[in-house]
Design an enzyme around this catalytic site. Structure first.
Site, mmCIF file in Angstrom:
data_model
loop_
_atom_site.group_PDB
_atom_site.id
_atom_site.type_symbol
_atom_site.label_atom_id
_atom_site.label_comp_id
_atom_site.label_asym_id
_atom_site.label_seq_id
_atom_site.Cartn_x
_atom_site.Cartn_y
_atom_site.Cartn_z
ATOM 1 N N SER A 54 0.825 -1.217 0.000
ATOM 2 C CA SER A 54 0.000 0.000 0.000
ATOM 3 C C SER A 54 0.855 1.261 0.000
ATOM 4 C CB SER A 54 -0.977 -0.012 1.176
ATOM 5 O OG SER A 54 -1.485 -1.298 1.395
ATOM 6 N N HIS A 97 -3.049 -1.642 -4.350
ATOM 7 C CA HIS A 97 -4.524 -1.675 -4.348
ATOM 8 C C HIS A 97 -5.063 -0.270 -4.110
ATOM 9 C CE1 HIS A 97 -5.013 -1.514 0.148
ATOM 10 N NE2 HIS A 97 -3.744 -1.765 0.037
#
Lengths: 71, 243
Positions: free
Chosen positions: B122, B145
């Site tokens: 992330s 993501h």
């Protein structure tokens, strides 16, 4: 805003846990936020405008306040 | 308390002895012992969650940005530190805190090398690409993501727009500091099939290099060798300018 692979409910799951009360004190000429433990005052946060003090091993978070050096 | 005092005094006495010894060496030989003749490096480990504006509950292992940011200033200012090695094993965290640390690392003049071990997920992705040169362990993974939220949403179009803008900050940072394109990065963010209940891509060590995010697959020895060679190059350049 959190961007993490860990789900939010896991990150904030135990948010009822209380943090140990903190207080400010002067140590080695700098302001530090400390929490009281069985072994003495533990540094939780350093507040200084001197970048050098952030590299001082004695002022790192988790270190205990050594009374002989207290300013 | 008395025993604590005693320990400190003995440490102080030892420190003074060492200083005296160094002074004598300088007097006698005109030089002093440098810890490492190839240069001193500072190793910064970024682990667990990147903690930002909200103090996270104690079960999280966190890296606090208010400590890292001034520490980076100290490293850049300190003459005895010649390079920075960033070791990453993070699950992500606060977007603004992660980007703040990443921007600090990216704008440093001193040589910086990052090594992703375990995971750089992330918001760990911009942190990994921020340094001048990046390595990833073969078994390490990076998850790309979208930024998301849960709970009650008021004003859906506005919230969507806001999230899109926040995500764009990450995409643009990665674009500036790696050789991957924004289109490719966004495509990886929205890919289906890699994760059970979510969209996104899980990159293994070599895949992260193939898609242009990370420079090379490697470990500790490669990262150290790279940082020392960068320090040496810097010294040569400086010597060339002075001559």
């Amino acid at each position: 805003m959190i961007h993490s692979i860990i789900p939010m409910d896991v990150i904030f799951g135990d948010s009822n846990a209380t943090l140990a009360p903190r207080q400010m004190m002067q140590y080695k000429g700098q302001s530090v936020e400390v929490s009281q433990t069985e072994n003495g005052y533990k540094i939780e946060r350093l507040m200084s405008t001197d970048p050098k003090s952030y590299l001082d091993p004695a002022l790192q978070v988790g270190c205990f306040v050594n009374y002989s050096q207290k300013a | 308390m008395k025993s604590e005092n005693k320990v400190t005094f003995s440490v102080d006495a030892e420190g003074k002895d060492k200083e005296k010894e160094q002074e004598e060496t300088i007097k006698e030989t005109g030089s002093t012992t440098v810890e490492n003749p190839r240069g001193n490096i500072h190793c910064l480990t970024i682990i667990g969650q990147i903690e930002g504006h909200i103090v996270l509950p104690p079960q999280n292992k966190t890296t606090k940005y208010e400590h890292i940011v001034p520490q980076l200033v100290g490293i850049e200012e300190n003459r005895d530190v010649h390079g920075l090695l960033v070791i990453l094993n993070t699950v992500g965290g606060d977007v603004e805190a992660g980007l703040a640390i990443a921007e600090m690392i990216a704008s440093m003049q001193k040589p910086t090398v990052s090594l992703v071990l375990g995971g750089g997920h992330s918001i760990g992705v911009p942190l990994a690409v921020a340094s001048s040169y990046s390595y990833i362990a073969p078994s390490a993974t990076m998850t790309i993501h979208p930024i998301r939220m849960n709970g009650l949403v008021i004003g859906i179009p506005q919230t969507f727009e806001y999230f899109d803008k926040m995500q764009e900050r990450v995409v643009q940072f990665v674009k500036r500091h790696s050789s991957t394109t924004p289109e490719k990065f966004k495509e990886m963010m929205l890919k289906t099939g890699d994760m059970a209940s979510d969209v996104g891509t899980i990159l293994f060590g070599e895949d992260a290099v193939k898609c242009g995010l990370i420079n090379e697959v490697g470990g500790l020895s490669q990262a150290l060798e790279k940082i020392y060679s960068m320090i040496e190059e810097g010294r040569k350049k400086k010597a060339g300018e002075q001559a």
